[in-house]
Design a protein around this motif. Sequence first.
Motif, PDB file in Angstrom:
ATOM      1  N   UNK A  37       0.814  -1.215   0.000  1.00  0.00           N
ATOM      2  CA  UNK A  37       0.000   0.000   0.000  1.00  0.00           C
ATOM      3  C   UNK A  37       0.852   1.271   0.000  1.00  0.00           C
ATOM      4  N   UNK A  38       0.403   2.265  -0.753  1.00  0.00           N
ATOM      5  CA  UNK A  38       1.173   3.501  -0.902  1.00  0.00           C
ATOM      6  C   UNK A  38       1.436   4.170   0.441  1.00  0.00           C
ATOM      7  N   UNK A  39       0.476   4.103   1.372  1.00  0.00           N
ATOM      8  CA  UNK A  39       0.665   4.787   2.658  1.00  0.00           C
ATOM      9  C   UNK A  39       1.803   4.159   3.464  1.00  0.00           C
ATOM     10  N   UNK A  40       2.057   2.865   3.261  1.00  0.00           N
ATOM     11  CA  UNK A  40       3.181   2.226   3.939  1.00  0.00           C
ATOM     12  C   UNK A  40       4.510   2.729   3.375  1.00  0.00           C
ATOM     13  N   UNK A  41       4.553   2.900   2.061  1.00  0.00           N
ATOM     14  CA  UNK A  41       5.803   3.272   1.399  1.00  0.00           C
ATOM     15  C   UNK A  41       6.093   4.770   1.456  1.00  0.00           C
ATOM     16  N   UNK A  42       5.028   5.582   1.373  1.00  0.00           N
ATOM     17  CA  UNK A  42       5.215   7.017   1.165  1.00  0.00           C
ATOM     18  C   UNK A  42       4.615   7.897   2.252  1.00  0.00           C
ATOM     19  N   UNK A  43       3.947   7.275   3.222  1.00  0.00           N
ATOM     20  CA  UNK A  43       3.349   8.054   4.286  1.00  0.00           C
ATOM     21  C   UNK A  43       1.993   8.629   3.904  1.00  0.00           C
ATOM     22  N   UNK A  44       1.438   9.408   4.810  1.00  0.00           N
ATOM     23  CA  UNK A  44       0.115  10.039   4.631  1.00  0.00           C
ATOM     24  C   UNK A  44       0.270  11.520   4.928  1.00  0.00           C
ATOM     25  N   UNK A  45      -0.421  12.341   4.151  1.00  0.00           N
ATOM     26  CA  UNK A  45      -0.382  13.771   4.418  1.00  0.00           C
ATOM     27  C   UNK A  45      -1.798  14.301   4.635  1.00  0.00           C
ATOM     28  N   UNK A  46      -1.925  15.165   5.629  1.00  0.00           N
ATOM     29  CA  UNK A  46      -3.183  15.845   5.915  1.00  0.00           C
ATOM     30  C   UNK A  46      -2.942  17.320   5.664  1.00  0.00           C
ATOM     31  N   UNK A  47      -3.795  17.945   4.875  1.00  0.00           N
ATOM     32  CA  UNK A  47      -3.575  19.354   4.554  1.00  0.00           C
ATOM     33  C   UNK A  47      -4.910  20.051   4.298  1.00  0.00           C
ATOM     34  N   UNK A  48      -4.837  21.375   4.253  1.00  0.00           N
ATOM     35  CA  UNK A  48      -6.032  22.184   4.043  1.00  0.00           C
ATOM     36  C   UNK A  48      -6.215  22.490   2.564  1.00  0.00           C
ATOM     37  N   UNK A  49      -7.460  22.405   2.131  1.00  0.00           N
ATOM     38  CA  UNK A  49      -7.802  22.791   0.770  1.00  0.00           C
ATOM     39  C   UNK A  49      -9.054  23.655   0.823  1.00  0.00           C
TER      40      UNK A  49
END
Length: 228
Positions: A185-197
Amino acid sequence: MTVSGCRNGAIFSELRVRSPFFVRVDGRGFGRMLRDFSKPYDLGFARSFVSAARAFMESSGLAPVLAYTFSDEVNLLFLDEPFRGRLEKLDSVTASYIASSLSISLGRAVSMDARVIPVCREEIIRYLQESQAEAWRNHVFSYGFYTLVDEGMSHSGAMESLRNMRESDIHEMLFRRGVNLARTPAWERRGVMIYRSSSGVVEDWDLPLFTTEDGRRLVEEILSAAER
């Protein structure tokens, strides 16, 4: 010295930082705390960790621009200076808020520490690139470690075996055992980002590499929106 004088003697109480800066929050003793969770990654824990970072962004009143998480680490980017940049307040409030949110979610007490990393505007993308590279290294090592443990090796033996292997060697070892790290899974390899839009707070579990044009564009769009 009077009691009042003692109370006013806090070390570093006036040490301040100017924006932009990251606050990096790390778990303390999470190896023991996560002993009963799935290995090498646990989706339930990841969701709880992301929820704690999101709660900080939405409800703490400090309003970082983004939060980038992987493993037991969250990096919060500030373009302003909460608490007028007082270092002790930034560290203590950030760590305690995320730790308490995560404790509630997991149903067990956790502790975390925090540190402030000042950056220039131009260094923000490099900081995220370096953090994402660390997420990948952690990913490779974690899969290698728990694969060896599942095969019967002791924790210390697995650690020693991996210490003498290059990242490419671990990757190849796993591939021979049927584990293709590029398909995890991408979140395992690259992490997760939370941001404002413009539509609110976004959780991105399928991040591009920050070293690519898509990754750099995403970060720049987030920063530009925050600076308007």
